[in-house]
Design a protein around this motif. Sequence first.
Motif, PDB file in Angstrom:
ATOM      1  N   VAL A  44       0.866  -1.182   0.000  1.00  0.00           N
ATOM      2  CA  VAL A  44       0.000   0.000   0.000  1.00  0.00           C
ATOM      3  C   VAL A  44       0.901   1.230   0.000  1.00  0.00           C
ATOM      4  O   VAL A  44       1.576   1.520   0.987  1.00  0.00           O
ATOM      5  N   LEU A  45       0.949   1.922  -1.104  1.00  0.00           N
ATOM      6  CA  LEU A  45       1.878   3.038  -1.289  1.00  0.00           C
ATOM      7  C   LEU A  45       1.562   4.162  -0.301  1.00  0.00           C
ATOM      8  O   LEU A  45       0.399   4.583  -0.174  1.00  0.00           O
ATOM      9  N   LYS A  46       2.606   4.646   0.387  1.00  0.00           N
ATOM     10  CA  LYS A  46       2.412   5.665   1.425  1.00  0.00           C
ATOM     11  C   LYS A  46       3.551   6.684   1.427  1.00  0.00           C
ATOM     12  O   LYS A  46       4.348   6.745   2.359  1.00  0.00           O
ATOM     13  N   PRO A  47       3.668   7.503   0.374  1.00  0.00           N
ATOM     14  CA  PRO A  47       4.669   8.585   0.418  1.00  0.00           C
ATOM     15  C   PRO A  47       4.310   9.605   1.492  1.00  0.00           C
ATOM     16  O   PRO A  47       3.143   9.756   1.864  1.00  0.00           O
ATOM     17  N   ILE A 105      -5.811   0.403   2.740  1.00  0.00           N
ATOM     18  CA  ILE A 105      -5.481  -0.626   3.727  1.00  0.00           C
ATOM     19  C   ILE A 105      -6.643  -1.606   3.876  1.00  0.00           C
ATOM     20  O   ILE A 105      -6.444  -2.825   3.948  1.00  0.00           O
ATOM     21  N   ASP A 106      -7.867  -1.089   3.900  1.00  0.00           N
ATOM     22  CA  ASP A 106      -9.039  -1.973   4.029  1.00  0.00           C
ATOM     23  C   ASP A 106      -9.162  -2.908   2.837  1.00  0.00           C
ATOM     24  O   ASP A 106      -9.490  -4.090   2.983  1.00  0.00           O
ATOM     25  N   ILE A 107      -8.914  -2.388   1.638  1.00  0.00           N
ATOM     26  CA  ILE A 107      -8.960  -3.246   0.449  1.00  0.00           C
ATOM     27  C   ILE A 107      -7.887  -4.322   0.544  1.00  0.00           C
ATOM     28  O   ILE A 107      -8.134  -5.503   0.241  1.00  0.00           O
ATOM     29  N   ALA A 108      -6.690  -3.941   0.962  1.00  0.00           N
ATOM     30  CA  ALA A 108      -5.596  -4.908   1.079  1.00  0.00           C
ATOM     31  C   ALA A 108      -5.929  -5.998   2.093  1.00  0.00           C
ATOM     32  O   ALA A 108      -5.652  -7.183   1.869  1.00  0.00           O
ATOM     33  N   THR A 113       2.418  -4.482   3.304  1.00  0.00           N
ATOM     34  CA  THR A 113       3.419  -3.487   3.671  1.00  0.00           C
ATOM     35  C   THR A 113       2.970  -2.110   3.201  1.00  0.00           C
ATOM     36  O   THR A 113       2.092  -1.991   2.335  1.00  0.00           O
ATOM     37  N   THR A 114       3.564  -1.072   3.780  1.00  0.00           N
ATOM     38  CA  THR A 114       3.233   0.312   3.400  1.00  0.00           C
ATOM     39  C   THR A 114       4.509   1.065   3.046  1.00  0.00           C
ATOM     40  O   THR A 114       4.949   1.950   3.778  1.00  0.00           O
TER      41      THR A 114
END
Length: 639
Positions: free
Chosen positions: A355-358, A371-374, A408-409
């Motif tokens: 889950v991309l989190k820049p 995150i919920d979808i993951a 992971t994020t």
Amino acid sequence: MRRRNPCSYLNRRLQIVASLTTFILFSILFLGTTSEDNPYLSKVPYGPQIRQGTTKVVGRLPSIPKELPHVHVNTAQWLNRLDPFQAPAHSPPPADQPDSREGDISWHTDWHWMNPFSTVVTQDERAVLPPLKPRPPVYTYFDAGGRSRDERSRKAEQEVLEIWRRAWWAQGFKPVVLSRSEAMNHPKYKYIKDLKLEADMELELLRWLAWASMGTGILCNWLAVPMAHYEEPLLHFLRAGEYSQMTRYDGLEGGLYVGTKEQVEQVLEMALRSTLITTAQFMYQLTPEDTFHIEPNHDGVAFYSSKTIKTLYKSIDSQLTFADTRGDGLTMLPALINSHLHLTWQNSFPKGIAVLKPLAQNTTYMIDPAIDIARNLSTCTASPITTSCPPNRPNCSPCVSRTPMIITTPPIYRNDSAQFLIGTVPHPYTLQSLIHNKEDLDVRFIRRKTSRDSWVMAATRELLGAGISSFSRLASLKDAVASEHGISRSLWLTAEEPVYLRTEKDLQELDWIFGFRIPRHPMKDGKSETPVPGPERRPPPPKQDFDGPKPDEKQLLQQMLLGEKAQDMIKKSERHGGQKSLILLRNAVEAWNMADTEVWKFVRAFNARRLVERQKWQKEEDAYLGKGLYDRWKETLSG
């Protein structure tokens, strides 16, 4: 005494100015009118031609509507048109294309979609998307009138057909359910009525007649579903839509054929002349051996035939054997197939879900929908046979709730084929509000206190380094979103429209993207989740993947409030009918963050077009569902 020219009293430069001034005044006085009755026009050499040329030039200048006298004319634009040394410019694309709008989102389809900025192509606010790839048709035949009429069996068959359609659509095909009506359209249908055939052979001939009436494509049993990664060789070949020879697949019995309309007609002609037509079961048994090319590779398709179920899934077969329990056995089949589709998808990404989190310390709340979808995708789907594998993948790794997929994020984008990516792209106004913890932004603050294109620069820092501009990074991000490689390995959202998690209809759209029904779990509402027993136990949220303090509850609440106010601002600043002050502010923010804005517009338009494409297809198919004397199957689950 010689007369002197009055202009001789002037120096050379002033003579030129005076001559030009006289010529211009003469032109205005005698040629400025467009009246055909101008008495001086006919006396001027080439007067009518000069007038026509002048009219064309004036006609090309942009006019000001009467109802908008305050509109400012772009002087540079029409001066460039009059410049004789200006290179010819292409006209902008047409204002509208078919199915190019969804609400306030609009887009334009063009091969130049990798251009860093859409405005270079469209010259307006539309996002430029890649052309849609043609979806080759895949046909199946279902004769509801000739099957059991008990309610449980009918419902289970409809669910399997819905699974079949959803799986083929997600793999890039156009699934079509045929019935006896299509078979009756074929001229050879009348010959079938006079033949005394076994039920299986009659059904085989009817499905081929229905296929022949449609044309070139794929004929597939409704119990044969694509069960492999998007780029699996067989599926890649089928998507190409070029079938040079009639082909059947060894081991799938009559579950899958490909061929052209001419080839299908030839096979039908040979079959109807065969002396074995009253005893055979499959079409290839009625033709010479060299009629079909036999392809041994069929790993991309799973066929849940009676033989397969009897061999691999004995608990279901025991229910199907007896008439009293047949409904129970058929009810187990949809859950089994759906769980195998989900399991195949999970096995395609051994490194889990990223889950991309820049800019991680400021965007925790923003990525909660991702995150919920993951977490839903990493959940083990309920199955009547928990540890079973698909028939085409006997050595799969069954989903076990004790060891779910890793989530992971990462703060940066990595192009990793072994990991599925879910990215959330914020509007630059939303992002700057979160970064600076500021509710009301203004132009002065944006220009003096914020960095340009913060999200793009942060997301691609590892992939492209720090030495190139944000504009040069856009092609890589667009490729990750919309290329054939990208769509099979990623899902991209926008922070202001957290779709797919609000209603059951949104979740169904997610099902059509992935090709299986994902487990249902509600979004966060501040309450603790009730433990779910069995295989659908939901995995915990991922741990923090960045260095730094973790946001506390107060900071998360502040992020939520800022995000909601930013979303409200963007909604109120829509180009048509929005508040003028907000429109000016939004334009300033987007102009200061052109790369961030471009990615946001691109992802937003890409998701909207994907929805429009599916809804258009379903609307076309709805005209054939549940209608007619022969009781076509009825769609009960799709949105």
